[in-house]
Design a protein around this motif. Structure first.
Motif, PDB file in Angstrom:
ATOM      1  N   GLY A 376     -13.492 128.609 -38.986  1.00 42.23           N
ATOM      2  CA  GLY A 376     -13.594 127.652 -40.074  1.00 42.23           C
ATOM      3  C   GLY A 376     -14.327 126.390 -39.667  1.00 42.23           C
ATOM      4  O   GLY A 376     -14.895 126.293 -38.578  1.00 42.23           O
ATOM      5  N   PRO A 377     -14.273 125.373 -40.507  1.00 42.95           N
ATOM      6  CA  PRO A 377     -15.054 124.156 -40.257  1.00 42.95           C
ATOM      7  C   PRO A 377     -14.432 123.192 -39.258  1.00 42.95           C
ATOM      8  O   PRO A 377     -14.999 122.141 -38.987  1.00 42.95           O
ATOM      9  CB  PRO A 377     -15.111 123.511 -41.648  1.00 42.95           C
ATOM     10  N   LYS A 378     -13.271 123.531 -38.705  1.00 43.18           N
ATOM     11  CA  LYS A 378     -12.610 122.607 -37.778  1.00 43.18           C
ATOM     12  C   LYS A 378     -13.538 122.264 -36.615  1.00 43.18           C
ATOM     13  O   LYS A 378     -14.014 123.130 -35.907  1.00 43.18           O
ATOM     14  CB  LYS A 378     -11.327 123.244 -37.235  1.00 43.18           C
ATOM     15  N   GLY A 379     -13.794 120.978 -36.434  1.00 46.21           N
ATOM     16  CA  GLY A 379     -14.667 120.547 -35.354  1.00 46.21           C
ATOM     17  C   GLY A 379     -16.143 120.674 -35.682  1.00 46.21           C
ATOM     18  O   GLY A 379     -16.998 120.380 -34.850  1.00 46.21           O
ATOM     19  N   GLY A 380     -16.459 121.123 -36.909  1.00 43.34           N
ATOM     20  CA  GLY A 380     -17.850 121.251 -37.311  1.00 43.34           C
ATOM     21  C   GLY A 380     -18.412 122.623 -37.024  1.00 43.34           C
ATOM     22  O   GLY A 380     -18.028 123.297 -36.067  1.00 43.34           O
ATOM     23  N   VAL A 381     -19.345 123.058 -37.860  1.00 44.29           N
ATOM     24  CA  VAL A 381     -20.013 124.338 -37.667  1.00 44.29           C
ATOM     25  C   VAL A 381     -21.216 124.127 -36.752  1.00 44.29           C
ATOM     26  O   VAL A 381     -22.046 123.248 -37.007  1.00 44.29           O
ATOM     27  CB  VAL A 381     -20.466 124.931 -39.011  1.00 44.29           C
ATOM     28  N   PRO A 382     -21.341 124.887 -35.677  1.00 43.06           N
ATOM     29  CA  PRO A 382     -22.461 124.691 -34.742  1.00 43.06           C
ATOM     30  C   PRO A 382     -23.799 125.055 -35.373  1.00 43.06           C
ATOM     31  O   PRO A 382     -23.850 125.788 -36.373  1.00 43.06           O
ATOM     32  CB  PRO A 382     -22.116 125.633 -33.586  1.00 43.06           C
ATOM     33  N   GLU A 383     -24.867 124.557 -34.777  1.00 43.54           N
ATOM     34  CA  GLU A 383     -26.198 124.820 -35.304  1.00 43.54           C
ATOM     35  C   GLU A 383     -26.920 125.932 -34.566  1.00 43.54           C
ATOM     36  O   GLU A 383     -27.869 126.518 -35.105  1.00 43.54           O
ATOM     37  CB  GLU A 383     -27.045 123.539 -35.249  1.00 43.54           C
TER      38      GLU A 383
END
Length: 424
Positions: A376-383
């Motif tokens: 999920g989006p916890k901590g941000g989605v990597p690029e």
């Protein structure tokens, strides 16, 4: 005499272990396994005490060829509950050759007969700021690097983990005092300048199994060649678990990497030069043949976390690792149960049971969809996707495991030939 289930639960409680129902039940299954007539182990009575350990090397150290080649020696007893690092009092100079021989074990759980050997637990460092290193065996011979030098330090890594290459430990150091059980006996030999250590050891009748282990170690390391762009994850250290093998029959027509954990653990990694953009529709593919699973229990506990997997790491330091489980159901997901890994590595079960073992199978996963579903989006989605890992662990239950992998590809992400990155 075997414990009843109630007696086992009391023992487990007194040890301060987790009381979560699935963990207790898994521990009970493991205990029952240790009581089966066919169960074999290496009994602690085989570990020599300090005096016996010294006497085992008496013939070796007094051999004329050996005695004349030694600069100095030191025997060290290192209890498992001592924090890293232990100074040896041996100050080493660049270019000096050192051999080490170790015996003993560090316990994870006595009631479950879970322990790790010196090969996994014992680490070294030359100088206060030197980089940590281990060996592929309970023995080692190394040369102090040019520009380095200083006092030799020893450490028991387990049950903690390294945070950085200078040997700083992650997490609560009280874990050593609370759970550190066992000891390591170590002989350190510093050789005189110009000694051909390998030839010397091979040419003497040492009367020591550990000396024979050190004679054989370099040959085992040389036999485990794999593609040069792959490398071992430093804080689990070196091993001889991986090797390249020729393509075999079945669906595989590409080069293969073979993994066979032998009561040890190792992670092989490859950096992606062209890092794919992590976006919707990014898929990963590979072929694998798993001949044996190194666990007979669900793998989501700290004492049953033996497994084989293919993993994909992101720029945020997290990774998703795809596993074949002994009993966990397909699509079951969990964060790694080991300390300091619990927010870093997420396990997704894609096969379960024994059907298909020994066969070449093709896997394909929507990596982006799996990240959204499980992390999920916890901590941000990597690029970006940055690395690929092969993981092989059999250190806890000490069972046979075997995996061969080939044809790893990442498609989508706007990079590579035709949008495909060929990893292996």
């Amino acid at each position: 005499m075997a414990l009843t289930k109630d007696e086992f639960f009391q023992t487990w409680l007194q040890a301060g272990e987790s009381q979560e129902p699935h963990i207790i039940e898994t521990a009970w299954k493991r205990y029952q396994t240790t009581q089966e007539p066919t169960y074999t182990t290496i009994h602690e009575s085989n570990d020599p005490d300090a005096q016996t350990f010294k006497s085992n090397f008496q013939h070796f150290l007094q051999h004329p060829d050996v005695a004349g080649s030694i600069e100095t020696t030191k025997f060290i007893t290192r209890p498992a509950n001592i924090l890293p690092w232990t100074p040896t009092g041996l100050n080493l100079q660049p270019g000096e050759q050192v051999s080490t021989f170790a015996s003993g074990r560090v316990w994870r759980s006595r009631v479950l007969d879970l322990f790790v050997p010196p090969q996994f637990a014992l680490w070294f460092r030359v100088g206060v700021n030197g980089e940590v290193f281990n060996s592929t065996r309970d023995t080692n011979t190394f040369t102090v690097k040019s520009g380095e030098g200083g006092e030799l330090y020893l450490a028991n890594q387990f049950p903690a983990w390294w945070q950085e290459k200078s040997g700083r430990v992650v997490g609560d150091l009280a874990i050593y005092e609370k759970g550190g059980d066992g000891r390591l006996e170590v002989l350190v030999v510093v050789w005189k300048d110009g000694v051909d250590v390998a030839s010397l050891l091979a040419g003497v009748d040492a009367g020591s199994e550990l000396v024979e282990t050190e004679v054989q170690r370099p040959q085992a390391e040389q036999a485990t060649d794999f593609p040069e762009e792959w490398y071992y994850f430093w804080f689990l250290g070196k091993s001889t678990l991986y090797s390249s093998i020729e393509p075999s029959s079945g669906m595989n027509r590409k080069k293969c990497i073979h993994a066979k954990p032998d009561q040890s653990i190792g992670i092989l990694m490859k950096d992606l030069e062209s890092t794919p953009v992590f976006e919707k529709s990014v898929k990963v593919k590979w072929n694998w043949k798993i001949d044996a699973l190194p666990s007979r229990l669900r793998e989501d506990t700290t004492f049953s976390h033996d497994y084989l997997s293919v993993a994909f790491e992101f720029e945020n330091g997290r990774d998703i690792t795809y596993t074949w489980s002994w009993e966990l159901p397909v699509d079951y997901g969990y964060w790694c149960p080991l300390p300091t890994w619990e927010a870093r590595e997420y396990h997704v079960v894609i096969r379960s049971g024994t059907t298909g073992l020994g066969e070449w199978l093709h896997e394909e996963r929507d990596l982006f969809a799996d990240y959204e579903k499980y992390i999920g989006p916890k901590g941000g989605v990597p690029e970006r996707i940055t690395r690929v890992w092969l993981i092989s662990n059999g250190v806890f239950q000490r069972l046979k495991g075997e995996m061969t992998v080939s044809g790893i590809e990442i498609s989508g992400g706007g990079s590579g030939q035709g949008g495909v990155v060929e990893v292996l």
